[in-house]
Design a protein around this motif. Structure first.
Motif, short mmCIF file in Angstrom:
data_model
loop_
_atom_site.label_atom_id
_atom_site.label_comp_id
_atom_site.label_asym_id
_atom_site.label_seq_id
_atom_site.Cartn_x
_atom_site.Cartn_y
_atom_site.Cartn_z
N SER A 1 -0.26 -6.96 0.53
CA SER A 1 -1.47 -7.79 0.42
C SER A 1 -1.21 -9.04 -0.41
O SER A 1 -0.51 -9.00 -1.42
CB SER A 1 -2.61 -6.99 -0.22
OG SER A 1 -2.98 -5.90 0.59
N GLN B 1 2.02 4.92 0.80
CA GLN B 1 1.77 5.81 1.95
C GLN B 1 2.08 7.26 1.63
O GLN B 1 1.87 8.14 2.47
CB GLN B 1 2.60 5.34 3.15
CG GLN B 1 2.24 3.95 3.62
CD GLN B 1 2.94 3.58 4.91
OE1 GLN B 1 3.09 4.39 5.81
NE2 GLN B 1 3.38 2.34 5.01
N LYS C 1 0.85 -1.19 0.00
CA LYS C 1 0.00 0.00 0.00
C LYS C 1 0.88 1.25 0.00
O LYS C 1 1.83 1.36 0.79
CB LYS C 1 -0.90 -0.01 1.24
CG LYS C 1 -1.85 1.17 1.33
CD LYS C 1 -2.71 1.05 2.57
CE LYS C 1 -3.68 2.23 2.69
NZ LYS C 1 -4.52 2.14 3.91
#
Length: 277
Positions: free
Chosen positions: A134, A113, A111
């Protein structure tokens, strides 16, 4: 900070407990004993990684064995200076097989940031950074195939009838149930002119199949019924007068034979078109 007020060379006064820099301390006019408390500023932080199941994964929880294998791919922690931009470390292995659920877990990525950059990264801002990666489950795909065979000993199913078997069903995953498509009506019969008879669908060996971890095959059986035997009905004229032979003109009135008569069928003779000559 100091426990008493400090006066600098330029007359500036720093109250007790107030922050004083190293440079200001060099300019301090110290006339009495002071107690200083040092406050160190941390300028290095940890960059860590953690893994989770992707929100859109069809399987929401990894089996224990898979989770252990996935966590084994977690990169080691590293450190970075405050204010620096850091990027995550990719796992050394990006897919893990899952025999329990019959599929594969694939690493989808980390992810981002820091959306102000095009890269997946983060800016160290006075705290440790944790990148969240993930993993998504992809099930193995299986197929169900169908085959027609003869259920009558000594009779081979015609190729044209074999070709009428249902099309294979593809893209099925573990847990899916596929119902066998039983033919009905005219589709359940097949006229065989070569063998002079009719094939009728009997049944599939499986009414349905539930996918586990392999492809499935379903066999449909057809039975052959030969056409009933056919007989002909013939006519014959004979003379009932002793010593007299029928003339050809009478024989010419003989009715044509009746054909295609089934066993057990009642028949009647065909009357001649002329009864006197």
């Amino acid at each position: 900070t100091a426990d008493k007020e400090i006066t600098l060379n330029d007359g500036t006064k720093i109250p007790a407990g107030g922050k004083i820099t190293e440079e200001q301390l060099k300019q301090a006019v110290i006339t009495e004993p002071l107690t200083f408390k040092a406050n160190f500023v941390q300028d290095e932080f940890k960059v860590k990684h953690e893994f989770k199941v992707a929100d859109d994964s069809p399987v929401k929880e990894m089996p224990a064995e898979v989770k252990t294998a996935v966590n084994a791919q977690l990169p080691e922690d590293k450190t970075a200076k405050d204010g620096s931009v850091v990027t995550p470390t990719a796992p050394t292995q990006t897919e893990v097989k899952d025999t329990e659920n019959d599929g594969t877990w694939n690493f989808e990525g980390y992810k981002d940031q820091d959306t102000t950059t095009d890269e997946v990264d983060a800016k160290v801002n006075g705290a440790d950074v944790t990148f969240e990666g993930s993993w998504k489950f992809t099930p193995n795909k299986h197929q169900v195939t169908y085959e027609y065979v003869s259920g009558t000993e000594g009779k081979e199913l015609p190729e044209a009838l074999k070709a009428k078997a249902p099309a294979e069903v593809t893209g099925k995953v573990k847990g899916d149930t596929v119902t066998s498509p039983v033919p009905t009506g005219k589709d359940a019969e097949y006229r065989d002119d070569v063998n002079k008879g009719t094939w009728k669908f009997k049944s599939f060996d499986k009414d349905s199949v539930t996918i586990s971890n392999k492809d499935e095959k379903v066999t449909g059986t057809w039975e052959f019924t030969p056409d009933p035997a056919e007989y002909n009905v013939k006519h014959e004229f004979v003379s009932s007068t002793e010593g007299k032979t029928l003339p050809d003109s009478v024989k010419a009135l003989l009715p044509k034979e009746q054909t295609g008569k089934k066993d057990g069928e009642a028949v009647t003779p065909t009357a001649p078109t002329q009864t006197e000559v």
